[in-house]
Enzyme design. Structure first.
Site, PDB file in Angstrom:
ATOM      1  N   LYS A 183     -11.957 -11.458 -16.605  1.00  0.00           N
ATOM      2  CA  LYS A 183     -12.390 -11.589 -18.003  1.00  0.00           C
ATOM      3  C   LYS A 183     -11.937 -12.909 -18.638  1.00  0.00           C
ATOM      4  O   LYS A 183     -12.708 -13.559 -19.344  1.00  0.00           O
ATOM      5  CB  LYS A 183     -11.821 -10.411 -18.806  1.00  0.00           C
ATOM      6  CG  LYS A 183     -12.360 -10.298 -20.211  1.00  0.00           C
ATOM      7  CD  LYS A 183     -13.671  -9.555 -20.225  1.00  0.00           C
ATOM      8  CE  LYS A 183     -14.220  -9.361 -21.601  1.00  0.00           C
ATOM      9  NZ  LYS A 183     -15.439  -8.535 -21.572  1.00  0.00           N
ATOM     10  N   CYS A 241       5.194  -6.220   1.615  1.00  0.00           N
ATOM     11  CA  CYS A 241       5.588  -4.811   1.624  1.00  0.00           C
ATOM     12  C   CYS A 241       4.874  -4.063   2.771  1.00  0.00           C
ATOM     13  O   CYS A 241       5.179  -4.304   3.929  1.00  0.00           O
ATOM     14  CB  CYS A 241       5.336  -4.188   0.256  1.00  0.00           C
ATOM     15  SG  CYS A 241       6.265  -2.660   0.021  1.00  0.00           S
ATOM     16  N   TYR A 242       3.893  -3.204   2.467  1.00  0.00           N
ATOM     17  CA  TYR A 242       3.179  -2.536   3.564  1.00  0.00           C
ATOM     18  C   TYR A 242       2.606  -3.572   4.525  1.00  0.00           C
ATOM     19  O   TYR A 242       2.609  -3.384   5.739  1.00  0.00           O
ATOM     20  CB  TYR A 242       2.050  -1.666   3.003  1.00  0.00           C
ATOM     21  CG  TYR A 242       1.268  -0.908   4.071  1.00  0.00           C
ATOM     22  CD1 TYR A 242       1.572   0.414   4.363  1.00  0.00           C
ATOM     23  CD2 TYR A 242       0.237  -1.519   4.786  1.00  0.00           C
ATOM     24  CE1 TYR A 242       0.876   1.112   5.338  1.00  0.00           C
ATOM     25  CE2 TYR A 242      -0.472  -0.838   5.765  1.00  0.00           C
ATOM     26  CZ  TYR A 242      -0.146   0.479   6.027  1.00  0.00           C
ATOM     27  OH  TYR A 242      -0.839   1.163   7.004  1.00  0.00           O
ATOM     28  N   ASP A 250     -19.720 -10.926 -22.073  1.00  0.00           N
ATOM     29  CA  ASP A 250     -20.188 -10.982 -20.679  1.00  0.00           C
ATOM     30  C   ASP A 250     -21.689 -11.259 -20.590  1.00  0.00           C
ATOM     31  O   ASP A 250     -22.117 -12.158 -19.865  1.00  0.00           O
ATOM     32  CB  ASP A 250     -19.872  -9.674 -19.939  1.00  0.00           C
ATOM     33  CG  ASP A 250     -18.398  -9.325 -19.998  1.00  0.00           C
ATOM     34  OD1 ASP A 250     -17.595 -10.231 -20.307  1.00  0.00           O
ATOM     35  OD2 ASP A 250     -18.043  -8.163 -19.760  1.00  0.00           O
ATOM     36  N   HIS A 270       7.550  -7.568  -3.845  1.00  0.00           N
ATOM     37  CA  HIS A 270       6.226  -7.849  -4.428  1.00  0.00           C
ATOM     38  C   HIS A 270       6.268  -9.132  -5.272  1.00  0.00           C
ATOM     39  O   HIS A 270       6.673  -9.086  -6.434  1.00  0.00           O
ATOM     40  CB  HIS A 270       5.785  -6.678  -5.305  1.00  0.00           C
ATOM     41  CG  HIS A 270       5.361  -5.491  -4.503  1.00  0.00           C
ATOM     42  ND1 HIS A 270       4.069  -5.297  -4.082  1.00  0.00           N
ATOM     43  CD2 HIS A 270       6.082  -4.441  -4.016  1.00  0.00           C
ATOM     44  CE1 HIS A 270       3.996  -4.180  -3.379  1.00  0.00           C
ATOM     45  NE2 HIS A 270       5.207  -3.641  -3.319  1.00  0.00           N
ATOM     46  N   GLU A 292       3.837 -10.627  -6.559  1.00  0.00           N
ATOM     47  CA  GLU A 292       2.722 -10.676  -7.523  1.00  0.00           C
ATOM     48  C   GLU A 292       3.065 -10.065  -8.874  1.00  0.00           C
ATOM     49  O   GLU A 292       2.363 -10.302  -9.855  1.00  0.00           O
ATOM     50  CB  GLU A 292       1.489  -9.986  -6.923  1.00  0.00           C
ATOM     51  CG  GLU A 292       1.575  -8.476  -6.716  1.00  0.00           C
ATOM     52  CD  GLU A 292       2.249  -8.056  -5.408  1.00  0.00           C
ATOM     53  OE1 GLU A 292       3.030  -8.864  -4.849  1.00  0.00           O
ATOM     54  OE2 GLU A 292       2.027  -6.919  -4.970  1.00  0.00           O
ATOM     55  N   GLY A 306       0.840  -1.200   0.000  1.00  0.00           N
ATOM     56  CA  GLY A 306       0.000   0.000   0.000  1.00  0.00           C
ATOM     57  C   GLY A 306       0.867   1.237   0.000  1.00  0.00           C
ATOM     58  O   GLY A 306       2.063   1.173   0.309  1.00  0.00           O
TER      59      GLY A 306
END
Ligand code: XMP
Length: 525
Positions: free
Chosen positions: A381, A89-90, A235, A176, A178, A62
């Site tokens: 998606k 991290c944060y 969708d 990070h 990710e 964050g």
């Protein structure tokens, strides 16, 4: 009413608590790539208000400093869940703050790659990731070990690159995992979810279909009816097919032909949905009503508002005409909301300004006293596309480029008339046909033609012409937030331009848009 469990109550779930990092949603994304269901909630989520128990919790990064007065903090009840916790991290600084306040401003920001040096090779978290490149992005750092923790990894600039609790499965990492720049970050997240949290890897669209159909049936009950708008896009088609599988003809789909759809679109959608997918569809031709309401309007936002309001009006009127058998009432409105929209709307910073007006069905819900049903709200998606293929929807439809709600009205610059729409439609049709013929359709994220409100001189045969200009746009992008123009071969552009000028009356010139986003947007209006 039957109790309807959330997906998070059915599949093993990793809870991601979001502290506002731009990368937070990627944590969820990465875990799902390993068939692990992960759900993101704001960091301020009250644990007692969860109706399900996560298998593990990840505290995201964050932009804040944990020691700042207005810094967001996690509900301490998260530790009473007695499940593994990973702070990123944060999130790691939050763990340190709670356990001894060992966080301070670093002398300089650390941003970019670092090499991970794992100290405790036996620890499951770092299994297989030693010496890999990890991505750093932090201004604050730990200036000591929090109480009860030990160091399990370092990097050149971070003596506390990885920490772990002495006796509980609580971990913190400064980098990070990710982001793709962390070369083995995905492996680390999988290690945490599978080996440490013991999460079952059963999140597949095959499993989702069954649970979702069951969930829809329980929610709707044995008699209630559902209504929903379809557009011909992926969708709404996937959501409609899922509803049809669950409740058959008690689901009523409505396609409103607003006069600004693509060439032959209403007929094509009807054919695909009714004949191909067995969906109970009503097509409403309201083209004249929309075009009459758009008369004289040139402002793009006004066009959007008029189209949105006219749509609500037409939809309500048509819904009135649908009289379900046995005197049943329509009780639900289907909406093809996807997970990114949900993430955006539940941010603890408040809903983002960027939520597009077309997602707002509030008007319909209030006026028609309907309840909302959103079967795709947990899906990204690509998951929706996969689900569509499993439901037997054609590759062509599943991989269709997005098409904006206001349609060709925002691709006819200036006033929208029947004649102008016809020109834009035909040019667009030729352009897309050539893109498909060249085998480029799936390589491009979105392509379309715009009709510009300028006239230009041309010469055809011996005649001087004075006609309009078509601008072609094609973009490459993954998220539509940023985009680059597609580098077509010159021969391709030459062919398209020649066909458009020769085959579409009213066009004297064709240009190709070579502007990226930013600074331009994808659409011209
Ligand atoms: P922009 O032009 O904002 O487009 O860069 C990003 C993506 O959003 C689509 N778009 C819309 N979709 N209603 C929609 O349903 C709208 O008013 C609208 N405006 C833009 C655009 O086609 C692109 O995919």
């Amino acid at each position: 009413m039957a109790k309807v469990e959330q997906v998070s109550g059915i599949f093993d779930t990793i809870l991601v608590l979001d502290f506002g990092s731009q990368y937070s949603h990627l944590i969820t994304r990465r875990l799902r790539e390993f068939n692990i269901y992960a759900e993101m909630l704001p960091c301020t989520q009250k644990i007692s208000e969860l109706s399900w128990k996560p298998k593990g919790v990840i505290l995201s990064g964050g932009p804040y400093s944990v020691y700042a007065e207005d810094a967001p903090h996690v509900d301490h009840a998260v530790f009473d869940l007695n499940v593994p916790i990973l702070g990123i991290c944060y999130g790691m600084q939050e763990l340190a703050w709670i356990n001894g306040k060992q966080v301070a401003r670093g002398e300089k920001r650390e941003y970019g790659p670092a090499t991970l040096n794992v100290l405790d090779k036996a620890d499951a978290l770092f299994n297989g990731v030693d010496h890999s490149i990890v991505w750093m992005s932090h201004g604050d750092k730990l200036n000591g070990l929090p109480t009860g923790f030990k160091t399990i990894a370092t990097s050149d600039n971070s003596p506390y690159c990885g920490i772990a609790h002495e006796s509980k499965p609580i971990y913190g990492i400064q980098f990070h995992p990710e982001v793709t720049h962390s070369t083995l970050g995905k492996t680390l997240l999988k290690n945490f979810a599978v080996d440490i949290c013991k999460t079952e890897q059963n999140w597949t669209m095959e499993n989702f279909i069954d649970t979702e159909i069951k969930r829809i049936r329980e929610l709707v009950g044995p008699t209630a009816e559902v209504i929903g708008a379809v557009s011909g896009g992926v969708d709404s088609t996937v959501a409609s097919k899922l509803m049809t599988e669950a409740i058959g003809d008690r689901f009523h789909a409505i396609l409103v032909d607003n006069g600004v759809l693509r060439l032959n679109e209403a007929e094509n959608v009807k054919k695909t949905l009714v004949e191909g997918l067995g969906i109970n569809l009503t097509v409403v031709d309201a083209a004249d009503e929309f075009l009459s309401n758009l008369k004289g309007v040139t402002d793009p936002e006004k066009k959007r508002k008029i189209i949105g309001n006219t749509f609500i009006h037409v939809f309500e009127r048509e819904a009135e005409k649908i009289k379900p058998k046995d005197g049943q009432e329509i009780q639900y409105l289907l909406q093809g909301t996807l997970y990114p929209d949900v993430i955006e709307s539940i941010s603890f910073k408040g809903p983002s300004q960027t939520i597009k007006t077309h997602h707002n069905v509030g008007g319909l819900l209030e006026n028609m006293k309907l309840k909302l049903i959103e079967p795709l709200r947990e899906l990204f998606k690509d998951e929706v596309r996969h689900l569509g293929e499993l439901l037997g929807i054609s590759h062509e439809l599943v991989w269709r480029h997005p098409f904006p709600g206001p349609g060709i009205a925002i691709r006819v610059l200036g006033e929208v008339t029947k004649k102008q729409v016809e020109i834009a439609r035909k040019a667009d049709y030729i352009y897309i046909e050539e893109i498909r013929k060249a085998g480029l359709y799936d390589k491009i994220a979105q392509a379309f033609a715009c009709l510009l409100p300028v006239k230009s001189v041309g010469v055809m045969g011996d005649q001087r012409t004075y006609e309009q200009v078509i601008a072609l746009r094609a973009i490459e992008t993954t998220d539509f937030m940023t985009a680059d123009w597609y580098p077509f071969e010159h021969a391709f552009l030459k062919k398209v331009a020649s066909r458009i000028v020769n085959e579409v009356d009213g066009v004297a010139r064709v240009t190709y848009d070579i502007t990226s986003k930013p600074p331009a947007t994808v659409e011209w209006e």
